[in-house]
Design a protein around this motif. Sequence first.
Motif, PDB file in Angstrom:
ATOM      1  N   GLY A   1     -40.909  64.359  -5.948  1.00  0.00           N
ATOM      2  CA  GLY A   1     -39.593  63.783  -5.745  1.00  0.00           C
ATOM      3  C   GLY A   1     -38.588  64.792  -5.261  1.00  0.00           C
ATOM      4  N   ALA A   2     -39.074  65.937  -4.733  1.00  0.00           N
ATOM      5  CA  ALA A   2     -38.174  67.028  -4.422  1.00  0.00           C
ATOM      6  C   ALA A   2     -37.440  66.780  -3.122  1.00  0.00           C
ATOM      7  CB  ALA A   2     -38.944  68.327  -4.339  1.00  0.00           C
ATOM      8  N   SER A   3     -36.160  67.160  -3.112  1.00  0.00           N
ATOM      9  CA  SER A   3     -35.380  67.092  -1.886  1.00  0.00           C
ATOM     10  C   SER A   3     -35.844  68.198  -0.954  1.00  0.00           C
ATOM     11  CB  SER A   3     -33.903  67.252  -2.211  1.00  0.00           C
ATOM     12  OG  SER A   3     -33.673  68.564  -2.688  1.00  0.00           O
ATOM     13  N   PRO A   4     -35.538  68.096   0.340  1.00  0.00           N
ATOM     14  CA  PRO A   4     -35.921  69.164   1.274  1.00  0.00           C
ATOM     15  C   PRO A   4     -35.348  70.512   0.841  1.00  0.00           C
ATOM     16  CG  PRO A   4     -35.090  67.245   2.448  1.00  0.00           C
ATOM     17  CD  PRO A   4     -34.873  66.980   0.992  1.00  0.00           C
ATOM     18  N   GLY A   5     -34.119  70.520   0.355  1.00  0.00           N
ATOM     19  CA  GLY A   5     -33.490  71.772  -0.086  1.00  0.00           C
ATOM     20  C   GLY A   5     -34.242  72.405  -1.237  1.00  0.00           C
ATOM     21  N   GLN A   6     -34.667  71.566  -2.187  1.00  0.00           N
ATOM     22  CA  GLN A   6     -35.414  72.090  -3.334  1.00  0.00           C
ATOM     23  C   GLN A   6     -36.752  72.663  -2.891  1.00  0.00           C
ATOM     24  OE1 GLN A   6     -35.834  69.341  -6.598  1.00  0.00           O
ATOM     25  NE2 GLN A   6     -37.243  70.671  -7.684  1.00  0.00           N
ATOM     26  N   GLN A   7     -37.358  71.994  -1.893  1.00  0.00           N
ATOM     27  CA  GLN A   7     -38.635  72.509  -1.405  1.00  0.00           C
ATOM     28  C   GLN A   7     -38.457  73.877  -0.759  1.00  0.00           C
ATOM     29  OE1 GLN A   7     -40.765  69.675   0.991  1.00  0.00           O
ATOM     30  NE2 GLN A   7     -40.623  68.100  -0.586  1.00  0.00           N
ATOM     31  N   ILE A   8     -37.366  74.050  -0.026  1.00  0.00           N
ATOM     32  CA  ILE A   8     -37.110  75.364   0.564  1.00  0.00           C
ATOM     33  C   ILE A   8     -36.857  76.385  -0.542  1.00  0.00           C
ATOM     34  CG2 ILE A   8     -35.525  76.700   2.006  1.00  0.00           C
ATOM     35  CD1 ILE A   8     -35.050  74.091   3.599  1.00  0.00           C
ATOM     36  N   PHE A   9     -36.093  75.948  -1.554  1.00  0.00           N
ATOM     37  CA  PHE A   9     -35.782  76.846  -2.681  1.00  0.00           C
ATOM     38  C   PHE A   9     -37.065  77.340  -3.352  1.00  0.00           C
ATOM     39  CE2 PHE A   9     -34.748  77.976  -7.000  1.00  0.00           C
ATOM     40  CZ  PHE A   9     -33.542  78.645  -6.882  1.00  0.00           C
ATOM     41  N   MET A  10     -37.996  76.421  -3.593  1.00  0.00           N
ATOM     42  CA  MET A  10     -39.240  76.788  -4.288  1.00  0.00           C
ATOM     43  C   MET A  10     -40.273  77.380  -3.344  1.00  0.00           C
ATOM     44  SD  MET A  10     -38.508  76.127  -7.321  1.00  0.00           S
ATOM     45  CE  MET A  10     -40.110  76.480  -8.032  1.00  0.00           C
ATOM     46  N   GLY A  11     -40.112  77.127  -2.040  1.00  0.00           N
ATOM     47  CA  GLY A  11     -41.185  77.511  -1.118  1.00  0.00           C
ATOM     48  C   GLY A  11     -40.752  78.544  -0.106  1.00  0.00           C
ATOM     49  N   ALA A  12     -40.518  78.063   1.109  1.00  0.00           N
ATOM     50  CA  ALA A  12     -40.309  78.960   2.241  1.00  0.00           C
ATOM     51  C   ALA A  12     -39.139  79.914   2.039  1.00  0.00           C
ATOM     52  CB  ALA A  12     -40.097  78.139   3.513  1.00  0.00           C
TER      53      ALA A  12
ATOM     54  N   ILE B   1     -25.650  82.647   0.820  1.00  0.00           N
ATOM     55  CA  ILE B   1     -27.002  82.626   1.396  1.00  0.00           C
ATOM     56  C   ILE B   1     -27.060  83.422   2.692  1.00  0.00           C
ATOM     57  CG2 ILE B   1     -28.811  81.160   2.376  1.00  0.00           C
ATOM     58  CD1 ILE B   1     -27.751  78.920   0.509  1.00  0.00           C
ATOM     59  N   VAL B   2     -26.112  83.196   3.588  1.00  0.00           N
ATOM     60  CA  VAL B   2     -26.210  83.841   4.897  1.00  0.00           C
ATOM     61  C   VAL B   2     -25.654  85.266   4.869  1.00  0.00           C
ATOM     62  CG1 VAL B   2     -26.124  81.655   6.127  1.00  0.00           C
ATOM     63  CG2 VAL B   2     -23.997  82.877   5.666  1.00  0.00           C
ATOM     64  N   GLU B   3     -24.762  85.544   3.925  1.00  0.00           N
ATOM     65  CA  GLU B   3     -24.188  86.898   3.862  1.00  0.00           C
ATOM     66  C   GLU B   3     -24.076  87.308   2.390  1.00  0.00           C
ATOM     67  OE1 GLU B   3     -20.249  89.258   5.397  1.00  0.00           O
ATOM     68  OE2 GLU B   3     -20.491  87.169   6.007  1.00  0.00           O
TER      69      GLU B   3
ATOM     70  N   SER C   1     -33.679  88.698   4.805  1.00  0.00           N
ATOM     71  CA  SER C   1     -33.280  88.806   6.211  1.00  0.00           C
ATOM     72  C   SER C   1     -34.419  88.490   7.165  1.00  0.00           C
ATOM     73  CB  SER C   1     -32.728  90.209   6.479  1.00  0.00           C
ATOM     74  OG  SER C   1     -33.703  91.160   6.131  1.00  0.00           O
ATOM     75  N   SER C   2     -35.666  88.696   6.690  1.00  0.00           N
ATOM     76  CA  SER C   2     -36.801  88.503   7.590  1.00  0.00           C
ATOM     77  C   SER C   2     -37.412  87.097   7.465  1.00  0.00           C
ATOM     78  CB  SER C   2     -37.864  89.560   7.301  1.00  0.00           C
ATOM     79  OG  SER C   2     -38.293  89.416   5.976  1.00  0.00           O
ATOM     80  N   LEU C   3     -36.791  86.238   6.661  1.00  0.00           N
ATOM     81  CA  LEU C   3     -37.417  84.933   6.413  1.00  0.00           C
ATOM     82  C   LEU C   3     -37.291  83.989   7.615  1.00  0.00           C
ATOM     83  CD1 LEU C   3     -36.426  84.201   2.732  1.00  0.00           C
ATOM     84  CD2 LEU C   3     -38.692  84.709   3.649  1.00  0.00           C
ATOM     85  N   GLY C   4     -36.255  84.152   8.403  1.00  0.00           N
ATOM     86  CA  GLY C   4     -36.068  83.301   9.586  1.00  0.00           C
ATOM     87  C   GLY C   4     -35.696  81.859   9.232  1.00  0.00           C
ATOM     88  N   LEU C   5     -34.836  81.693   8.215  1.00  0.00           N
ATOM     89  CA  LEU C   5     -34.368  80.336   7.880  1.00  0.00           C
ATOM     90  C   LEU C   5     -33.430  79.839   8.984  1.00  0.00           C
ATOM     91  CD1 LEU C   5     -33.570  80.561   4.054  1.00  0.00           C
ATOM     92  CD2 LEU C   5     -35.610  79.654   5.175  1.00  0.00           C
ATOM     93  N   THR C   6     -33.618  78.614   9.377  1.00  0.00           N
ATOM     94  CA  THR C   6     -32.742  78.035  10.411  1.00  0.00           C
ATOM     95  C   THR C   6     -31.453  77.537   9.779  1.00  0.00           C
ATOM     96  OG1 THR C   6     -33.640  75.835  10.107  1.00  0.00           O
ATOM     97  CG2 THR C   6     -34.783  77.283  11.677  1.00  0.00           C
ATOM     98  N   ASP C   7     -30.467  77.225  10.625  1.00  0.00           N
ATOM     99  CA  ASP C   7     -29.219  76.675  10.117  1.00  0.00           C
ATOM    100  C   ASP C   7     -29.464  75.392   9.331  1.00  0.00           C
ATOM    101  OD1 ASP C   7     -27.908  78.747  11.221  1.00  0.00           O
ATOM    102  OD2 ASP C   7     -27.168  77.646  12.985  1.00  0.00           O
TER     103      ASP C   7
END
Lengths: 226, 286
Positions: free
Chosen positions: B181-192, B237-239, B266-272
């Motif tokens: 039931g995870a939101s996309p944001g939570q998946q990024i938080f736990m994953g990528a 997050i960004v700075e 810095s090397s993760l390459g997260l998009t906007d």
Amino acid sequence: MAHAETAHAPPVEVEEATTTGINHRKLLMWVFLGSDCLFFGSLIATYMVYRGQSIVGPYPADIVDVPITTISTFVLLMSSFSMVMAVAAARSGNQKRLIQWLLVTIVMGCGFIGFQVYEFNAFRVEGLRYETNLFSSSFYTLTGFHGAHVTLGIFWLICITIIAARNPAGRPSGLDVDIAGLYWHFVDIVWIVIFTLLYLIGGFDAGPDAGHAAVQGWNWVTGLVS
Amino acid sequence: MSSNPGQEGAVAHHEHESREHASHEDAGIGRFFFGHVPEGVHGGLKQYGLLAIFLAIITFVEFVIILPEDLRGSSIVIAPLVILSVIKFFCVVAFFMHLKFEHGLLWQIFVAGLVLGLIVAIALVLLFGVFRPTPRAFSEGRQQPFVHHVEEAPHYEPLVVPTPAPLGAIAPAPAAGAAAGASPGQQIFMGAGGCSACHAIEGLAVGALGPDLTHIATVAESRVPGQSAEDYIRESIVEPDAYTVTAADEGIDQDFQQGLMVATTSSLGLTDEDVDELVEYLMTLR
């Protein structure tokens, strides 16, 4: 190895032809002792680095008993003497003397270990455990390894004594006893260094800043140089 | 029987007549230190006894030296103690270990080890005791209090050093568990995003290197005056170094490490878009 044919003649060492002219076993023992210098050098340096760095007690001055340790140092030093007498007896082929002096050496070695067991236990009762502070960790590691060396030496001498008592054809040879003696004396000289640094000099460090005077002295010197 | 060829003959007086073994000639450097003694190995029973007495006397003198309490630890006392122990040391080596009468090679081997050991010791003491006297800083706060004359089981809390897991490695397991039931944001938080390696969210993540984010949406409203919660979270997050949370902010003992998050993300390459999802998710944590 060939041995003396007659019972009373000293065992004859057959010198193998070596390029250095030194018996291999003797050379091996000296190489080992040289490397053991590095081993103890590192442990002693560790103690010196951590000297005066403990932030909780007990500090050395609270518990180190210099008079008692002076006695145990004396005992170990005298065991070196009985060891050379044992070597001399072995060289002259006098098995009875050899066994007597070996036993004296063993008893004094056990005496030294007894002092150390007493000391460690007294420290433990006072609250100085291995993990208590930097002093205890470095102290127990250094003196513990030395005690292990002495214990190994005692076992070695016991083995030689048993062989001498059974006296199988001139064994142990003068060289056998000689090499064990080298090890024994080395353990003694390591203790000479430990006794001076940890007891006579470091044994009176009281409180967390003791020993810092030396560091400040060094800083003063390096300050002059730079 | 080997005999020592005469390279050292220029220095040595050849007195072979008293020697039982040619291999027991004086050590080259050893002779330099100890002079020339004509006795062979077997000549010294009396010598051994005298030396033992001499060593005992030195030990006694050492003990006497440290008796005056006000002098203990001063260089006036340390210098003679060191000298006396060096004398004892070399007496035992030269005579009891009869290195004085041995082949020069043995002497060189032993001195090589001894000198190396000494250099190691001096280097260590200089490095950690003089130029960077820091061991105490490390021990600070990690030791147990000392209780006199009390014997009890040791009571101490084990030192826990949180180790950040490699960012990629932590992705699968938690992500799979939370995926349902995870939101996309939570998946990024736990994953990528790897956020959970350092940040805790109650019931979800247990990271301890960064601030706890369980109630971040509420906290963010008031952390930087004049900045909205959403802006604060996005900026964090960004700075990450724009505002570093202090120990006082969180009510804990130790400040968080400045620059750690920059270095690890810095090397993760997260998009906007990833950041948008993350902010949206974190804004739900009230």
